[in-house]
Scaffold this motif. Structure first.
Motif, PDB file in Angstrom:
ATOM      1  N   ILE A 141      22.150  20.378  12.020  1.00 39.96           N
ATOM      2  CA  ILE A 141      22.950  21.581  12.238  1.00 39.96           C
ATOM      3  C   ILE A 141      22.063  22.823  12.209  1.00 39.96           C
ATOM      4  O   ILE A 141      21.287  23.032  11.275  1.00 39.96           O
ATOM      5  N   SER A 142      22.183  23.646  13.234  1.00 44.82           N
ATOM      6  CA  SER A 142      21.401  24.875  13.315  1.00 44.82           C
ATOM      7  C   SER A 142      21.625  25.758  12.087  1.00 44.82           C
ATOM      8  O   SER A 142      22.757  25.903  11.609  1.00 44.82           O
ATOM      9  N   ALA A 143      20.530  26.308  11.586  1.00 42.96           N
ATOM     10  CA  ALA A 143      20.526  27.257  10.459  1.00 42.96           C
ATOM     11  C   ALA A 143      20.957  26.627   9.133  1.00 42.96           C
ATOM     12  O   ALA A 143      21.053  27.325   8.120  1.00 42.96           O
ATOM     13  N   LYS A 144      21.212  25.336   9.105  1.00 41.32           N
ATOM     14  CA  LYS A 144      21.586  24.656   7.866  1.00 41.32           C
ATOM     15  C   LYS A 144      20.473  23.740   7.346  1.00 41.32           C
ATOM     16  O   LYS A 144      20.530  23.285   6.205  1.00 41.32           O
ATOM     17  N   VAL A 145      19.474  23.491   8.200  1.00 41.73           N
ATOM     18  CA  VAL A 145      18.417  22.542   7.844  1.00 41.73           C
ATOM     19  C   VAL A 145      17.075  23.261   7.988  1.00 41.73           C
ATOM     20  O   VAL A 145      16.418  23.179   9.021  1.00 41.73           O
ATOM     21  N   PRO A 146      16.657  23.993   6.950  1.00 42.68           N
ATOM     22  CA  PRO A 146      15.425  24.766   7.083  1.00 42.68           C
ATOM     23  C   PRO A 146      14.193  23.911   7.295  1.00 42.68           C
ATOM     24  O   PRO A 146      13.249  24.339   7.967  1.00 42.68           O
ATOM     25  N   SER A 147      14.177  22.688   6.723  1.00 49.33           N
ATOM     26  CA  SER A 147      13.013  21.840   6.916  1.00 49.33           C
ATOM     27  C   SER A 147      13.378  20.367   6.790  1.00 49.33           C
ATOM     28  O   SER A 147      14.335  19.991   6.104  1.00 49.33           O
ATOM     29  N   ILE A 148      12.585  19.555   7.493  1.00 52.23           N
ATOM     30  CA  ILE A 148      12.622  18.103   7.358  1.00 52.23           C
ATOM     31  C   ILE A 148      11.221  17.718   6.907  1.00 52.23           C
ATOM     32  O   ILE A 148      10.238  17.920   7.627  1.00 52.23           O
ATOM     33  N   GLY A 149      11.106  17.204   5.697  1.00 49.05           N
ATOM     34  CA  GLY A 149       9.816  17.020   5.063  1.00 49.05           C
ATOM     35  C   GLY A 149       8.948  15.950   5.691  1.00 49.05           C
ATOM     36  O   GLY A 149       9.419  15.052   6.408  1.00 49.05           O
ATOM     37  N   GLU A 150       7.677  16.031   5.386  1.00 47.53           N
ATOM     38  CA  GLU A 150       6.673  15.108   5.915  1.00 47.53           C
ATOM     39  C   GLU A 150       7.064  13.656   5.671  1.00 47.53           C
ATOM     40  O   GLU A 150       7.532  13.282   4.594  1.00 47.53           O
ATOM     41  N   LYS A 151       6.897  12.841   6.712  1.00 51.06           N
ATOM     42  CA  LYS A 151       7.136  11.393   6.679  1.00 51.06           C
ATOM     43  C   LYS A 151       8.573  11.021   6.337  1.00 51.06           C
ATOM     44  O   LYS A 151       8.845   9.878   5.916  1.00 51.06           O
ATOM     45  N   ALA A 152       9.503  11.944   6.540  1.00 49.90           N
ATOM     46  CA  ALA A 152      10.922  11.591   6.400  1.00 49.90           C
ATOM     47  C   ALA A 152      11.328  10.656   7.539  1.00 49.90           C
ATOM     48  O   ALA A 152      10.739  10.676   8.627  1.00 49.90           O
ATOM     49  N   TYR A 153      12.347   9.862   7.276  1.00 45.51           N
ATOM     50  CA  TYR A 153      12.870   8.894   8.254  1.00 45.51           C
ATOM     51  C   TYR A 153      14.381   9.074   8.303  1.00 45.51           C
ATOM     52  O   TYR A 153      15.055   8.896   7.285  1.00 45.51           O
ATOM     53  N   GLY A 194      17.892   7.889  10.042  1.00 43.40           N
ATOM     54  CA  GLY A 194      18.495   6.805  10.794  1.00 43.40           C
ATOM     55  C   GLY A 194      19.356   7.277  11.954  1.00 43.40           C
ATOM     56  O   GLY A 194      19.849   8.407  11.985  1.00 43.40           O
ATOM     57  N   ALA A 195      19.556   6.388  12.914  1.00 40.80           N
ATOM     58  CA  ALA A 195      20.318   6.690  14.127  1.00 40.80           C
ATOM     59  C   ALA A 195      21.712   7.213  13.798  1.00 40.80           C
ATOM     60  O   ALA A 195      22.362   6.768  12.852  1.00 40.80           O
ATOM     61  N   ARG A 196      22.145   8.199  14.596  1.00 40.51           N
ATOM     62  CA  ARG A 196      23.491   8.798  14.514  1.00 40.51           C
ATOM     63  C   ARG A 196      23.739   9.575  13.232  1.00 40.51           C
ATOM     64  O   ARG A 196      24.897   9.951  12.949  1.00 40.51           O
ATOM     65  N   SER A 197      22.717   9.841  12.465  1.00 33.46           N
ATOM     66  CA  SER A 197      22.918  10.608  11.233  1.00 33.46           C
ATOM     67  C   SER A 197      23.245  12.065  11.545  1.00 33.46           C
ATOM     68  O   SER A 197      22.760  12.628  12.540  1.00 33.46           O
ATOM     69  N   LEU A 198      24.055  12.657  10.681  1.00 38.25           N
ATOM     70  CA  LEU A 198      24.367  14.082  10.748  1.00 38.25           C
ATOM     71  C   LEU A 198      23.672  14.758   9.572  1.00 38.25           C
ATOM     72  O   LEU A 198      24.002  14.499   8.410  1.00 38.25           O
ATOM     73  N   ILE A 199      22.719  15.619   9.880  1.00 39.60           N
ATOM     74  CA  ILE A 199      21.919  16.279   8.838  1.00 39.60           C
ATOM     75  C   ILE A 199      22.465  17.687   8.632  1.00 39.60           C
ATOM     76  O   ILE A 199      22.469  18.509   9.543  1.00 39.60           O
ATOM     77  N   THR A 200      22.906  17.968   7.402  1.00 37.83           N
ATOM     78  CA  THR A 200      23.554  19.235   7.096  1.00 37.83           C
ATOM     79  C   THR A 200      22.792  20.072   6.070  1.00 37.83           C
ATOM     80  O   THR A 200      23.235  21.160   5.717  1.00 37.83           O
ATOM     81  N   HIS A 201      21.640  19.546   5.591  1.00 31.79           N
ATOM     82  CA  HIS A 201      20.887  20.291   4.583  1.00 31.79           C
ATOM     83  C   HIS A 201      19.420  19.864   4.665  1.00 31.79           C
ATOM     84  O   HIS A 201      19.054  18.933   5.394  1.00 31.79           O
ATOM     85  N   GLU A 202      18.585  20.519   3.898  1.00 27.93           N
ATOM     86  CA  GLU A 202      17.152  20.236   3.900  1.00 27.93           C
ATOM     87  C   GLU A 202      16.876  18.770   3.548  1.00 27.93           C
ATOM     88  O   GLU A 202      17.544  18.186   2.690  1.00 27.93           O
ATOM     89  N   VAL A 203      15.870  18.187   4.233  1.00 32.17           N
ATOM     90  CA  VAL A 203      15.494  16.794   4.005  1.00 32.17           C
ATOM     91  C   VAL A 203      14.174  16.765   3.242  1.00 32.17           C
ATOM     92  O   VAL A 203      13.168  17.305   3.715  1.00 32.17           O
ATOM     93  N   PRO A 204      14.120  16.134   2.072  1.00 31.65           N
ATOM     94  CA  PRO A 204      12.868  16.088   1.307  1.00 31.65           C
ATOM     95  C   PRO A 204      11.801  15.243   2.005  1.00 31.65           C
ATOM     96  O   PRO A 204      12.111  14.347   2.803  1.00 31.65           O
ATOM     97  N   ALA A 205      10.552  15.492   1.694  1.00 31.93           N
ATOM     98  CA  ALA A 205       9.456  14.667   2.196  1.00 31.93           C
ATOM     99  C   ALA A 205       9.650  13.220   1.771  1.00 31.93           C
ATOM    100  O   ALA A 205      10.138  12.938   0.672  1.00 31.93           O
ATOM    101  N   HIS A 206       9.337  12.296   2.684  1.00 32.43           N
ATOM    102  CA  HIS A 206       9.370  10.846   2.444  1.00 32.43           C
ATOM    103  C   HIS A 206      10.791  10.286   2.282  1.00 32.43           C
ATOM    104  O   HIS A 206      10.948   9.091   2.002  1.00 32.43           O
TER     105      HIS A 206
END
Length: 215
Positions: free
Chosen positions: A174-186, A188-200
């Motif tokens: 989601i635009s403006a809701k996910v400031p970063s997706i951390g290094e080596k994050a994975y 999965g298909a069809r996921s809805l990302i609504t917040h920052e994703v930690p590394a790994h």
């Protein structure tokens, strides 16, 4: 006369990336496998000329172009770096049907952008990153080095995707809701990302949650 390019890595992705190279005006001069077990065989009508080590043992690869068809982000990057250290060229390939804003910044090193993908204004894509078909990189977003963004994924605006990230098919951030997706994050298909994703982090679901962490 078409420029020649050698494809490295023989697997299910290989013909997909060969199609991309040919659409970009290259002629496939031959294939290289990770070892010598298939040297001399034919694959998709192309001869397997040798192994990666056969290339690494050459003193100079100057003037040779290479297409890296392996999906593993780390292996693709290691091979790219080795070839370039020996003077080889790993060119960026952008399919003619892709739409790249004139305000976007695409690395000239090993980026592969497949058909019908859109990179919007004020976005950037780092070295050795793959964007498969129908991916949308929204404006003001940075995709780091050595990432793999699978088909149909939409990366929303104002997101910093760090290095070695894998994004599965049809993921939506989601635009403006996910400031970063951390290094080596994975992700999965069809996921809805609504917040920052930690590394790994390994993420899945709608909305996505952390399932576990990779090393």
């Amino acid at each position: 006369m078409k420029k020649e390019i050698y494809a490295l890595g023989i697997g299910h992705n290989t013909p997909v990336f060969i199609d991309l190279a040919e659409a970009c005006g290259y002629k496939i001069a031959g294939l290289y496998h990770y070892n010598n077990t298939r040297t001399g065989e034919m694959d998709h009508g192309l001869k397997i000329l040798g192994s990666f080590d056969d290339l690494y043992n050459k003193s100079n690869l100057s003037g040779m172009n290479f297409l890296l068809t392996m999906g593993d982000n780390i292996i693709r990057t290691e091979v790219s770096n080795r070839l370039r250290q020996l003077g080889g060229n790993v060119p960026t390939l952008i399919h003619p049907t892709a739409v790249i804003s004139r305000f976007a910044d695409i690395s000239p090193i090993g980026v592969y952008i497949s058909p019908f993908t859109y990179v919007q204004a004020d976005s950037s894509v780092g070295n050795n990153t793959v964007l498969l078909s129908h991916v949308n990189i929204s404006h003001t977003t940075h995709i780091g080095n050595s990432c793999f963004i699978a088909g149909g994924a939409i990366i929303g605006a104002y997101t910093n995707v760090e290095d070695f990230v894998f994004v599965g098919q049809g993921v939506l951030t989601i635009s403006a809701k996910v400031p970063s997706i951390g290094e080596k994050a994975y992700i999965g298909a069809r996921s809805l990302i609504t917040h920052e994703v930690p590394a790994h982090a390994v993420m899945a679901g709608s909305p996505a949650k952390v399932i576990r962490y990779n090393d």
